[in-house]
Scaffold this active site. Sequence first.
Site, PDB file in Angstrom:
ATOM      1  N   GLU A   1      -6.339 -13.493 -26.544  1.00  0.00           N
ATOM      2  CA  GLU A   1      -6.988 -12.403 -25.804  1.00  0.00           C
ATOM      3  C   GLU A   1      -6.038 -11.824 -24.758  1.00  0.00           C
ATOM      4  OE1 GLU A   1      -8.314 -15.334 -26.462  1.00  0.00           O
ATOM      5  OE2 GLU A   1     -10.457 -15.188 -26.901  1.00  0.00           O
TER       6      GLU A   1
ATOM      7  N   GLU B   1     -18.272 -26.752 -19.851  1.00  0.00           N
ATOM      8  CA  GLU B   1     -17.051 -27.089 -20.583  1.00  0.00           C
ATOM      9  C   GLU B   1     -16.605 -28.508 -20.202  1.00  0.00           C
ATOM     10  OE1 GLU B   1     -14.199 -23.855 -21.914  1.00  0.00           O
ATOM     11  OE2 GLU B   1     -12.997 -24.809 -20.380  1.00  0.00           O
TER      12      GLU B   1
ATOM     13  N   HIS C   1     -37.939 -11.309 -10.182  1.00  0.00           N
ATOM     14  CA  HIS C   1     -38.605 -10.258 -10.963  1.00  0.00           C
ATOM     15  C   HIS C   1     -38.187 -10.314 -12.419  1.00  0.00           C
ATOM     16  CE1 HIS C   1     -40.161  -8.120  -7.376  1.00  0.00           C
ATOM     17  NE2 HIS C   1     -39.156  -8.760  -6.819  1.00  0.00           N
TER      18      HIS C   1
ATOM     19  N   GLY D   1      -7.616 -25.285 -16.329  1.00  0.00           N
ATOM     20  CA  GLY D   1      -7.916 -23.853 -16.229  1.00  0.00           C
ATOM     21  C   GLY D   1      -9.147 -23.562 -15.389  1.00  0.00           C
ATOM     22  N   ARG D   2     -10.241 -24.286 -15.665  1.00  0.00           N
ATOM     23  CA  ARG D   2     -11.500 -23.961 -14.974  1.00  0.00           C
ATOM     24  C   ARG D   2     -11.533 -24.446 -13.525  1.00  0.00           C
ATOM     25  NH1 ARG D   2     -12.012 -27.276 -19.169  1.00  0.00           N
ATOM     26  NH2 ARG D   2     -12.876 -29.371 -18.967  1.00  0.00           N
TER      27      ARG D   2
ATOM     28  N   LYS E   1     -11.283 -21.139 -32.526  1.00  0.00           N
ATOM     29  CA  LYS E   1     -10.018 -20.407 -32.375  1.00  0.00           C
ATOM     30  C   LYS E   1      -9.192 -20.519 -33.651  1.00  0.00           C
ATOM     31  CE  LYS E   1      -8.791 -21.405 -27.611  1.00  0.00           C
ATOM     32  NZ  LYS E   1      -7.728 -21.973 -26.795  1.00  0.00           N
TER      33      LYS E   1
ATOM     34  N   LYS F   1      -2.048 -19.872 -18.305  1.00  0.00           N
ATOM     35  CA  LYS F   1      -1.341 -21.140 -18.113  1.00  0.00           C
ATOM     36  C   LYS F   1      -0.383 -21.391 -19.283  1.00  0.00           C
ATOM     37  CE  LYS F   1      -2.616 -25.992 -17.654  1.00  0.00           C
ATOM     38  NZ  LYS F   1      -3.729 -26.931 -17.480  1.00  0.00           N
TER      39      LYS F   1
HETATM   40  C1  G6Q Z   1     -10.406 -24.033 -18.908  1.00  0.00           C
HETATM   41  C2  G6Q Z   1      -9.900 -23.803 -20.235  1.00  0.00           C
HETATM   42  C3  G6Q Z   1      -9.838 -22.354 -20.668  1.00  0.00           C
HETATM   43  C4  G6Q Z   1      -8.547 -21.634 -20.288  1.00  0.00           C
HETATM   44  C5  G6Q Z   1      -8.460 -20.346 -21.113  1.00  0.00           C
HETATM   45  C6  G6Q Z   1      -7.244 -19.536 -20.801  1.00  0.00           C
HETATM   46  O1  G6Q Z   1     -10.482 -25.111 -18.365  1.00  0.00           O
HETATM   47  O2  G6Q Z   1      -8.743 -24.482 -20.385  1.00  0.00           O
HETATM   48  O3  G6Q Z   1     -10.921 -21.575 -20.230  1.00  0.00           O
HETATM   49  O4  G6Q Z   1      -8.511 -21.379 -18.931  1.00  0.00           O
HETATM   50  O5  G6Q Z   1      -8.495 -20.674 -22.471  1.00  0.00           O
HETATM   51  O6  G6Q Z   1      -6.081 -20.259 -21.054  1.00  0.00           O
HETATM   52  P1  G6Q Z   1      -4.683 -19.779 -20.573  1.00  0.00           P
HETATM   53  O7  G6Q Z   1      -4.677 -19.759 -19.095  1.00  0.00           O
HETATM   54  O8  G6Q Z   1      -3.689 -20.750 -21.125  1.00  0.00           O
HETATM   55  O9  G6Q Z   1      -4.489 -18.382 -21.133  1.00  0.00           O
END
Ligand code: G6Q
Length: 547
Positions: free
Chosen positions: A215, A355, A386, A269-270, A514, A209
């Site tokens: 990463e 989160e 199990h 994001g989530r 971070k 986003k």
């Molecule tokens: C979710 C968070 C987080 C996000 C990641 C990736 O609600 O905001 O998990 O999705 O940090 O972020 P980007 O999509 O910006 O790389």
Amino acid sequence: MALATFSPLKTASWTALENHFQEIKMQSMKQMFQDDASRAEKFTIKWNDFLLDYSKNRVSEGTIELLLKLADEMHLKQAIASYFDGAIINKTEDRAVLHTALRASDDAVIKVDGKNVVPEILEVKNKIKNFTHEITAGIRKGYTGKPFTDVVNIGIGGSDLGPAMVVEALQYYQNHLKVHFVSNIDGDHVHELLKTINPETTLFVIVSKTFTTQETLTNSETIRKWFLKSASQKDVAKHFVAVSTNLKKVTDFGIDANNVFPMWDWVGGRFSLWSAVGLTISLSVGYDHFDALLKGANEMDDHFKTAEFDQNIPVILALLSIWYNNFFEAESEAIIPYTQYLQKLAPYLQQGIMESNGKSVDRNGDIVNYQTGTIIWGEPGTNSQHAFFQLIHQGTKLIPTDFIGFLKPLYGDTNHHDKLMSNFFAQTEALLNGKTEDQVRAEFTKLDYSTGRAEFLIPFKVFEGNKPTNTLLIEKLSPKRLGALVAMYEHKIFVQGVIWNIFSYDQWGVELGKQLASSILEEINSGQVKQHDSSTSNLLHYFLQNK
Ligand code: G6Q
């Protein structure tokens, strides 16, 4: 309209629930079932081809009434309206929360800053549809003219977990494309992947986003470098596409502006798998199945918006969870799907739930004096039986558990499915009833055990029972039903956040680590360890000397 900002502890129903809890905490569900022949019926909700039986919970009709009153007192109805209408309910980030708009019907009108966002959503969906067709039909080809065989989703957190969970869950519906996910900054993750793919026939979907995530950018750069060992710079445009809000950074990376799938800041994001973040889902199962996933979620949205609260699945699930979290002081909840396809559901929901509601400051900025965010964990049944079920049955902790099962298997193998489902029903029954001392003694007598041996073993073989479970039975795993299931949990998260008076849609808690990581990286690069606590200093020195 903004969400209410008062503490749930200030409501009359909270006090009533505290008093009521004292009466009910020692009561046995077994007794409740004996006392009321229609208990199961009373505590069952049927919706489309979902059936939720929540009768195996430590509640009476009075408990449910009080919990429903709590929802009313916390202005849940108004909150739901604000959520769907695009009010700025994510106040700390000054944003609306509109993942529901992504699956709204084509003629819906949903406004952000006075502008209807549905046409833009439809435009992106169309782009996903056309792109999916061009890739799966082999119309778009790789740099040596071969059709694509593999897709790699490069993203992390919300840009990875949702698509990865759904692609796994819908494996049965998959086409010929092999879909891979790379997320971790751990280079071994990406290098293992690179061993398995061919640059000529692999499409890379960079999902970020912000397009600033360490990463994702590091993995993308490593992959691009690897790609350029056999291809040339101009081929990047053919093999790399991006999903992002940050067009500038995407094009700086070398991705063709036409290959960018936009998203919006009002999609967290989530909660973003319904947006272009779900591009790999569409590539994997085809656009029609992706669209069906959205339709299923939309149907659950309608149910959540319109059903009376006592017949509203997400509302009831959220209230039960509050009952255990805040009154029984349960520490965690388990989610056990009885299908291997949903093996990534619990990790996916861990992000969504933990989160969102792992917050200790309320909507006024004050520290809360009650428990919020539940801890979520789980694995598919029967594997989990199990593994960790021992603790659910006989441990010291109360773990309310959701059992999710399906009436029909996908390959029609009723031999397996009947065995699977007999375990599913047996577990919730065992958790409810347990096994008394007398029952254990009778078993030993039948088996001709000596009295001494039997009496020694009895305490170990007694099951207390009275362990709460929800049973969700769904017709068959399909894209549409999966969409509804995921949306059900999304709305459960929302309801709990409203009642706990917290902001569910920010995630400031992930920032500090971070920031520190980026300054520690500088120290590692320069070899100069700065001032830290003695533990961190020692560890850094040890790492630098021995790496
Ligand atoms: C979710 C968070 C987080 C996000 C990641 C990736 O609600 O905001 O998990 O999705 O940090 O972020 P980007 O999509 O910006 O790389």
